[in-house]
Design a protein around this motif. Structure first.
Motif, PDB file in Angstrom:
ATOM      1  N   GLU A 138       0.766  -1.234   0.032  1.00  0.00           N
ATOM      2  CA  GLU A 138       0.149  -0.146   0.003  1.00  0.00           C
ATOM      3  C   GLU A 138       0.890   1.278   0.005  1.00  0.00           C
ATOM      4  O   GLU A 138       0.694   2.138  -0.658  1.00  0.00           O
ATOM      5  N   ARG A 139       1.867   1.335   0.701  1.00  0.00           N
ATOM      6  CA  ARG A 139       2.860   2.420   0.893  1.00  0.00           C
ATOM      7  C   ARG A 139       3.423   2.644  -0.358  1.00  0.00           C
ATOM      8  O   ARG A 139       3.513   3.869  -0.861  1.00  0.00           O
ATOM      9  N   SER A 140       3.843   1.758  -0.913  1.00  0.00           N
ATOM     10  CA  SER A 140       4.422   1.652  -2.458  1.00  0.00           C
ATOM     11  C   SER A 140       3.820   2.564  -3.483  1.00  0.00           C
ATOM     12  O   SER A 140       4.067   3.033  -4.267  1.00  0.00           O
ATOM     13  N   ARG A 141       2.469   1.959  -3.536  1.00  0.00           N
ATOM     14  CA  ARG A 141       1.470   2.569  -4.313  1.00  0.00           C
ATOM     15  C   ARG A 141       1.414   3.964  -4.017  1.00  0.00           C
ATOM     16  O   ARG A 141       1.189   4.857  -5.127  1.00  0.00           O
ATOM     17  N   LEU A 142       1.059   4.252  -2.793  1.00  0.00           N
ATOM     18  CA  LEU A 142       0.917   5.767  -2.563  1.00  0.00           C
ATOM     19  C   LEU A 142       2.141   6.555  -2.960  1.00  0.00           C
ATOM     20  O   LEU A 142       1.966   7.721  -3.423  1.00  0.00           O
ATOM     21  N   ILE A 143       3.305   5.911  -2.702  1.00  0.00           N
ATOM     22  CA  ILE A 143       4.674   6.863  -3.089  1.00  0.00           C
ATOM     23  C   ILE A 143       4.603   7.000  -4.618  1.00  0.00           C
ATOM     24  O   ILE A 143       4.943   8.194  -5.069  1.00  0.00           O
ATOM     25  N   ARG A 176      -6.010   0.809  -8.562  1.00  0.00           N
ATOM     26  CA  ARG A 176      -5.345  -0.268  -8.317  1.00  0.00           C
ATOM     27  C   ARG A 176      -5.495  -1.250  -9.509  1.00  0.00           C
ATOM     28  O   ARG A 176      -5.426  -2.456  -9.566  1.00  0.00           O
ATOM     29  N   ALA A 224      10.016   2.711  -7.138  1.00  0.00           N
ATOM     30  CA  ALA A 224       8.595   2.569  -6.368  1.00  0.00           C
ATOM     31  C   ALA A 224       7.754   1.431  -7.215  1.00  0.00           C
ATOM     32  O   ALA A 224       7.236   0.714  -6.337  1.00  0.00           O
ATOM     33  N   TRP A 228       9.704  -1.887  -5.841  1.00  0.00           N
ATOM     34  CA  TRP A 228       9.707  -2.091  -4.450  1.00  0.00           C
ATOM     35  C   TRP A 228       8.891  -3.312  -3.861  1.00  0.00           C
ATOM     36  O   TRP A 228       9.229  -4.136  -3.280  1.00  0.00           O
ATOM     37  N   ARG A 280       8.377  -6.919   4.307  1.00  0.00           N
ATOM     38  CA  ARG A 280       6.993  -6.556   4.391  1.00  0.00           C
ATOM     39  C   ARG A 280       6.813  -5.303   4.201  1.00  0.00           C
ATOM     40  O   ARG A 280       5.828  -4.650   4.026  1.00  0.00           O
ATOM     41  N   GLU A 281       7.940  -4.473   3.592  1.00  0.00           N
ATOM     42  CA  GLU A 281       7.938  -2.821   3.314  1.00  0.00           C
ATOM     43  C   GLU A 281       8.457  -2.248   4.616  1.00  0.00           C
ATOM     44  O   GLU A 281       8.471  -1.433   5.256  1.00  0.00           O
TER      45      GLU A 281
END
Length: 110
Positions: free
Chosen positions: A2-7, A50, A96, A99, A109-110
């Motif tokens: 989720e974090r890499s998608r937002l980045i 997504r 990104a 990742w 897990r990030e």
């Protein structure tokens, strides 16, 4: 993941803004926006929705953005600051998009 998608979405948005500022005042500003700023915006929408292939295509396009920025940084000292920002953002987009695969491969897990 989720974090890499937002980045990734944030980096794509920053790249679109960079191109809008970079070409501001250009005689062919609308065309420059269509060619340079619209693709990152569409990919950002795909990433946020997504779509599985959006991150892949963002990485592919980032290679082109990187090459363009390196060429401009080398050839035009006046536009070099914009080009260097484009280089940094392009590399960030590639990282990104990669990742989640790095995290899965190396057990993080990030």
């Amino acid at each position: 993941m989720e974090r890499s998608r937002l980045i990734l979405a944030g980096l794509l948005q920053l790249l679109a803004v960079l191109y809008a500022v970079w070409f501001y005042g250009d005689r062919q500003y609308t065309l420059a926006l269509l060619v340079f700023a619209l693709p990152p915006i569409l990919l950002m929408i795909g990433v946020m929705a997504r779509r599985r292939t959006a991150a892949f295509w963002a990485g592919v396009f980032a290679l082109f953005w990187f090459s363009h920025a390196v060429m401009v940084a080398w050839a035009d000292p006046v536009k070099a600051p914009f080009a260097w920002a484009g280089i940094v953002l392009s590399v960030g987009i590639v990282l990104a998009t990669s990742w989640p695969a790095f995290a899965k491969r190396f057990g993080s897990r990030e």
